[in-house]
Design a protein around this motif. Structure first.
Motif, PDB file in Angstrom:
ATOM      1  N   ALA A   9       0.809  -1.215   0.000  1.00 50.23           N
ATOM      2  CA  ALA A   9       0.000   0.000   0.000  1.00 50.23           C
ATOM      3  C   ALA A   9       0.845   1.270   0.000  1.00 50.23           C
ATOM      4  CB  ALA A   9      -0.925   0.010   1.215  1.00 50.23           C
ATOM      5  N   ALA A  10       0.336   2.291  -0.681  1.00 55.01           N
ATOM      6  CA  ALA A  10       0.819   3.659  -0.531  1.00 55.01           C
ATOM      7  C   ALA A  10      -0.160   4.357   0.414  1.00 55.01           C
ATOM      8  CB  ALA A  10       0.869   4.376  -1.869  1.00 55.01           C
ATOM      9  N   ILE A  11       0.340   4.784   1.569  1.00 55.31           N
ATOM     10  CA  ILE A  11      -0.509   5.301   2.648  1.00 55.31           C
ATOM     11  C   ILE A  11      -0.161   6.771   2.886  1.00 55.31           C
ATOM     12  CG2 ILE A  11      -1.173   5.028   5.067  1.00 55.31           C
ATOM     13  CD1 ILE A  11      -0.386   2.046   4.793  1.00 55.31           C
ATOM     14  N   TYR A  12      -1.191   7.601   2.897  1.00 58.83           N
ATOM     15  CA  TYR A  12      -1.035   9.061   2.951  1.00 58.83           C
ATOM     16  C   TYR A  12      -1.395   9.542   4.349  1.00 58.83           C
ATOM     17  CZ  TYR A  12      -1.834  13.940   1.306  1.00 58.83           C
ATOM     18  OH  TYR A  12      -1.805  15.301   1.100  1.00 58.83           O
ATOM     19  N   GLN A  13      -0.452  10.213   5.002  1.00 62.37           N
ATOM     20  CA  GLN A  13      -0.709  10.739   6.338  1.00 62.37           C
ATOM     21  C   GLN A  13      -1.421  12.074   6.276  1.00 62.37           C
ATOM     22  OE1 GLN A  13       2.681  11.603   8.845  1.00 62.37           O
ATOM     23  NE2 GLN A  13       1.386  12.318  10.531  1.00 62.37           N
ATOM     24  N   ILE A  14      -2.564  12.141   6.962  1.00 61.03           N
ATOM     25  CA  ILE A  14      -3.306  13.387   7.143  1.00 61.03           C
ATOM     26  C   ILE A  14      -3.070  13.887   8.565  1.00 61.03           C
ATOM     27  CG2 ILE A  14      -5.619  14.375   7.390  1.00 61.03           C
ATOM     28  CD1 ILE A  14      -6.541  12.585   5.120  1.00 61.03           C
ATOM     29  N   TYR A  15      -2.604  15.116   8.663  1.00 60.14           N
ATOM     30  CA  TYR A  15      -2.486  15.786   9.954  1.00 60.14           C
ATOM     31  C   TYR A  15      -3.736  16.651  10.085  1.00 60.14           C
ATOM     32  CZ  TYR A  15      -0.019  17.985  13.845  1.00 60.14           C
ATOM     33  OH  TYR A  15       0.361  18.423  15.093  1.00 60.14           O
ATOM     34  N   PRO A  16      -4.754  16.184  10.816  1.00 55.49           N
ATOM     35  CA  PRO A  16      -6.102  16.764  10.678  1.00 55.49           C
ATOM     36  C   PRO A  16      -6.189  18.273  10.838  1.00 55.49           C
ATOM     37  CG  PRO A  16      -6.238  14.697  11.858  1.00 55.49           C
ATOM     38  CD  PRO A  16      -4.774  15.001  11.706  1.00 55.49           C
ATOM     39  N   ARG A  17      -5.432  18.843  11.753  1.00 59.37           N
ATOM     40  CA  ARG A  17      -5.572  20.286  11.979  1.00 59.37           C
ATOM     41  C   ARG A  17      -4.992  21.106  10.823  1.00 59.37           C
ATOM     42  NH1 ARG A  17      -2.840  22.723  16.819  1.00 59.37           N
ATOM     43  NH2 ARG A  17      -4.213  21.383  17.999  1.00 59.37           N
ATOM     44  N   SER A  18      -4.261  20.457   9.903  1.00 59.60           N
ATOM     45  CA  SER A  18      -3.584  21.203   8.839  1.00 59.60           C
ATOM     46  C   SER A  18      -3.920  20.731   7.437  1.00 59.60           C
ATOM     47  CB  SER A  18      -2.058  21.116   9.043  1.00 59.60           C
ATOM     48  OG  SER A  18      -1.679  21.718  10.246  1.00 59.60           O
ATOM     49  N   PHE A  19      -4.930  19.878   7.288  1.00 57.31           N
ATOM     50  CA  PHE A  19      -5.242  19.337   5.968  1.00 57.31           C
ATOM     51  C   PHE A  19      -6.336  20.139   5.267  1.00 57.31           C
ATOM     52  CE2 PHE A  19      -7.393  16.136   3.202  1.00 57.31           C
ATOM     53  CZ  PHE A  19      -6.329  15.878   2.353  1.00 57.31           C
ATOM     54  N   ALA A  20      -7.481  20.285   5.906  1.00 56.08           N
ATOM     55  CA  ALA A  20      -8.585  21.038   5.293  1.00 56.08           C
ATOM     56  C   ALA A  20      -9.550  21.477   6.385  1.00 56.08           C
ATOM     57  CB  ALA A  20      -9.317  20.194   4.252  1.00 56.08           C
ATOM     58  N   ASP A  21      -9.904  22.758   6.345  1.00 55.70           N
ATOM     59  CA  ASP A  21     -10.772  23.393   7.338  1.00 55.70           C
ATOM     60  C   ASP A  21     -12.171  23.537   6.736  1.00 55.70           C
ATOM     61  OD1 ASP A  21     -12.063  25.072   9.126  1.00 55.70           O
ATOM     62  OD2 ASP A  21     -10.796  26.814   8.690  1.00 55.70           O
ATOM     63  N   GLY A  22     -13.129  22.805   7.290  1.00 55.43           N
ATOM     64  CA  GLY A  22     -14.466  22.825   6.724  1.00 55.43           C
ATOM     65  C   GLY A  22     -15.340  23.973   7.185  1.00 55.43           C
ATOM     66  N   ASN A  23     -15.046  24.565   8.363  1.00 49.90           N
ATOM     67  CA  ASN A  23     -15.958  25.579   8.911  1.00 49.90           C
ATOM     68  C   ASN A  23     -15.352  26.964   9.018  1.00 49.90           C
ATOM     69  OD1 ASN A  23     -14.236  25.338  11.085  1.00 49.90           O
ATOM     70  ND2 ASN A  23     -15.734  24.369  12.459  1.00 49.90           N
ATOM     71  N   GLY A  24     -14.098  27.153   8.594  1.00 53.11           N
ATOM     72  CA  GLY A  24     -13.518  28.478   8.546  1.00 53.11           C
ATOM     73  C   GLY A  24     -12.955  28.996   9.841  1.00 53.11           C
ATOM     74  N   ASP A  25     -12.768  28.127  10.847  1.00 54.23           N
ATOM     75  CA  ASP A  25     -12.240  28.604  12.119  1.00 54.23           C
ATOM     76  C   ASP A  25     -10.711  28.582  12.173  1.00 54.23           C
ATOM     77  OD1 ASP A  25     -11.700  25.906  12.341  1.00 54.23           O
ATOM     78  OD2 ASP A  25     -12.761  25.618  14.244  1.00 54.23           O
TER      79      ASP A  25
END
Length: 555
Positions: A9-25
């Motif tokens: 597998a090629a596995i992609y690490q997501i660092y949640p606080r820095s990947f994508a902001d859904g609510n604009g905070d």
């Protein structure tokens, strides 16, 4: 049917606080992740690994967990997690979550109960509380140092207000270590594993997997001055420490034999579930033969290959560590894993361009010595990536490396949040520079990270040109190189292949993996470009193979 998907597998690490902001905070979140998973499917990865999103005071960016079975409101809700997981599975992506079993947050209900209870109580027995040394007990129980700097012990006030016992925290004072000799701790983590497995997760990346067991008696230990902060010998790879059979002098809190029964127990839990759920170890262990103990058939499936990550840009050393990795992991029937960047190390687009050594965990900032040559760093990073993705086994990618993102060196001091920065009084910059929110759109507020202009760490203006939308469709871009490499890796079965080395000039790596010939020039002068149909190159070619360049040719 057994596919053993994790072997290739090629596995992609997501660092949640820095990947994508859904609510604009300004903080990334689970809805933001769900909205961007299609881009990862298009990139060509097989799975995603999410750094912690559990309830946490965020003293260490979520690696201080207060509730292992709920989502921190900063990131959303359990319903948001379920929706994100369902979207990933719809797209054919597996999801691995980060588990932090070495320590909890000091806000965890168990630790709060321990503070309110007496010495020797069952509540304190879940953690490593000890009486202090000296006539008044005012000295720490031993001389251990925190990974983040300073002592690894903090003293509490007892419920009656008098100075009391000390508790161990290998990391921040807000992260007390569990006592894994306690069966109550072991049973609690079986419950936590089942909670997430029942929701459908495909596995766990285990944080500090080599740290759970401590040597009996907690003896004093002072690590060598050149040791890495997370363990390992920390000496010159040219002397072959990572790949010899001689055991390193491990600290009494790293790589103790007792960890293995814990993971055999966990493996039995995972094997109760269908669909090949996996365990991946963050274990900073050497030599390589000892690291392979983590991935024996009845323990974990994978262990991060930090020896490979830390190998300098040198053809001799790279070949040595590649051969040693394949041999060591293969001896226990496991795949090697390959990784160049993650949320704890300087991004490899910068690290490979450094002009002086930078110890793991120290980070980079404006006053650091040996600041990088950015052009050399990116050129070597692209070449190193093509070399890595041609190797048999599983590959891990860290969010933003497919854009060629460098470490952000010039963060303002006031913006820094890593505990290392505070515990060392600014002597070490820590890991914030690799955690800056990634750019999606060059012309949008926060470069498309979220609908607002804010981001929890400031993004450099230079990232507009590196945004995903600026790179899409440009055959010279780093993004398109990653897409092509992952596609060709799959089409030619490179992850399931085997290496056959060829003789090569000094500074050059040359091997065949099935139908693909891979040549990397890690030297300082151009060399002859072998004949053959060019499949992919990390840099433009001029009839020769330039320095810091990798090519894939049809063998």
């Amino acid at each position: 049917m057994t596919t053993e998907w994790w072997r290739t597998a090629a596995i992609y690490q997501i660092y949640p606080r820095s990947f994508a902001d859904g609510n604009g905070d300004g903080m990334g979140d689970l809805p933001g992740i769900a909205s961007r998973l299609g881009s990862l499917q298009a990139l060509g990865v097989d799975a995603v690994w999410l750094s912690p999103f559990f309830t946490s005071p965020q003293k260490d960016a979520g690696y201080d967990v207060a509730d292992y079975c709920d989502v921190d409101p900063r990131f959303g809700t359990l319903a948001d997690f379920d929706a994100m997981l369902a979207e990933a599975h719809r797209l054919g992506l597996r999801v691995i979550v980060d588990l932090v079993p070495n320590h909890s947050s000091d806000r965890h209900a168990w630790f709060q109960a321990a503070l309110a209870s007496a010495p020797g109580s069952p509540e304190r027995a879940r953690y490593l509380f000890r009486d202090g040394r000296g006539p008044a007990g005012d000295q720490p129980p031993n001389n251990w140092e925190s990974v983040f700097g300073g002592p690894a012990w903090s003293r509490i006030a007892e419920p009656d207000g008098t100075p009391g016992q000390w508790y161990l925290h290998l990391f921040d004072a807000s992260q007390p270590d569990f006592d894994w000799t306690n069966e109550e701790v072991r049973e609690e983590f079986r419950r936590i594993l089942r909670f997430w497995l029942d929701r459908g997760v495909d596995g766990f990346r285990v944080d500090v997997a080599h740290g759970l067991a401590k040597a009996e008696g907690l003896p004093d230990f002072r690590p060598p001055a050149d040791a890495g902060s997370m363990g390992g010998a920390g000496v010159d790879l040219a002397l072959e420490p990572e790949i010899s059979d001689e055991p390193a002098d491990h600290a009494p809190y790293w790589a103790q034999p007792g960890v293995h029964e814990i993971y055999r127990d966990w493996r039995r839990v995972l094997d109760e579930y269908p669909g090949e759920r996996i365990l991946t170890a963050e274990a900073w262990v050497d030599p390589m033969s000892r690291l392979a103990e983590w991935v024996r058939p009845d323990e974990m499936h994978q262990a991060f290959n930090f020896a490979y990550l830390e190998t300098p840009w040198d053809a001799t050393l790279l070949r040595r560590v590649i051969d040693a990795s394949i041999a060591a992991f293969g001896s226990v029937g496991a795949p090697s894993t390959w990784v160049l960047s993650n949320h704890d190390v300087v991004r490899h687009a910068t690290r490979l361009g450094l002009t002086e050594d930078n110890p793991q965990g120290h980070g980079l900032g404006p006053a650091s010595t040996g600041l990088p040559d950015p052009a050399a760093g990116l050129r070597r990073a692209r070449a190193a990536t093509l070399l890595m993705l041609a190797l048999p086994g599983s590959a891990y990618l860290y969010q933003g490396e497919e854009l060629g993102l460098p470490e952000v060196v010039d963060l303002p001091d006031a913006a820094r949040q890593d505990p290392t920065w505070f515990r060392t009084h600014g002597q070490r910059y820590g890991r914030d520079g690799c955690r800056v929110p990634i750019p999606w759109s060059g012309d949008a507020p926060s470069y498309g990270f979220g609908p607002g202009a804010a981001s929890w760490l400031p993004q450099p203006a230079s990232w507009a040109a590196l945004a995903r939308d600026r790179q899409e469709g440009d055959p010279a871009s780093t993004l398109e190189m990653y897409r092509a490499a992952l596609r060709l890796r799959r089409e030619h079965g490179l992850a399931a292949g085997a290496l056959e080395w060829a003789d090569a000039p000094e500074g050059v790596l040359d091997f065949r993996n099935g139908s693909v010939r891979v040549v990397t020039n890690a030297g300082t002068a151009p060399v002859e470009l072998p004949a053959g149909e060019l499949l992919l190159a990390s840099a433009p070619l001029d009839g020769t193979l330039p320095p810091d360049t990798t090519v894939w040719l049809r063998a």
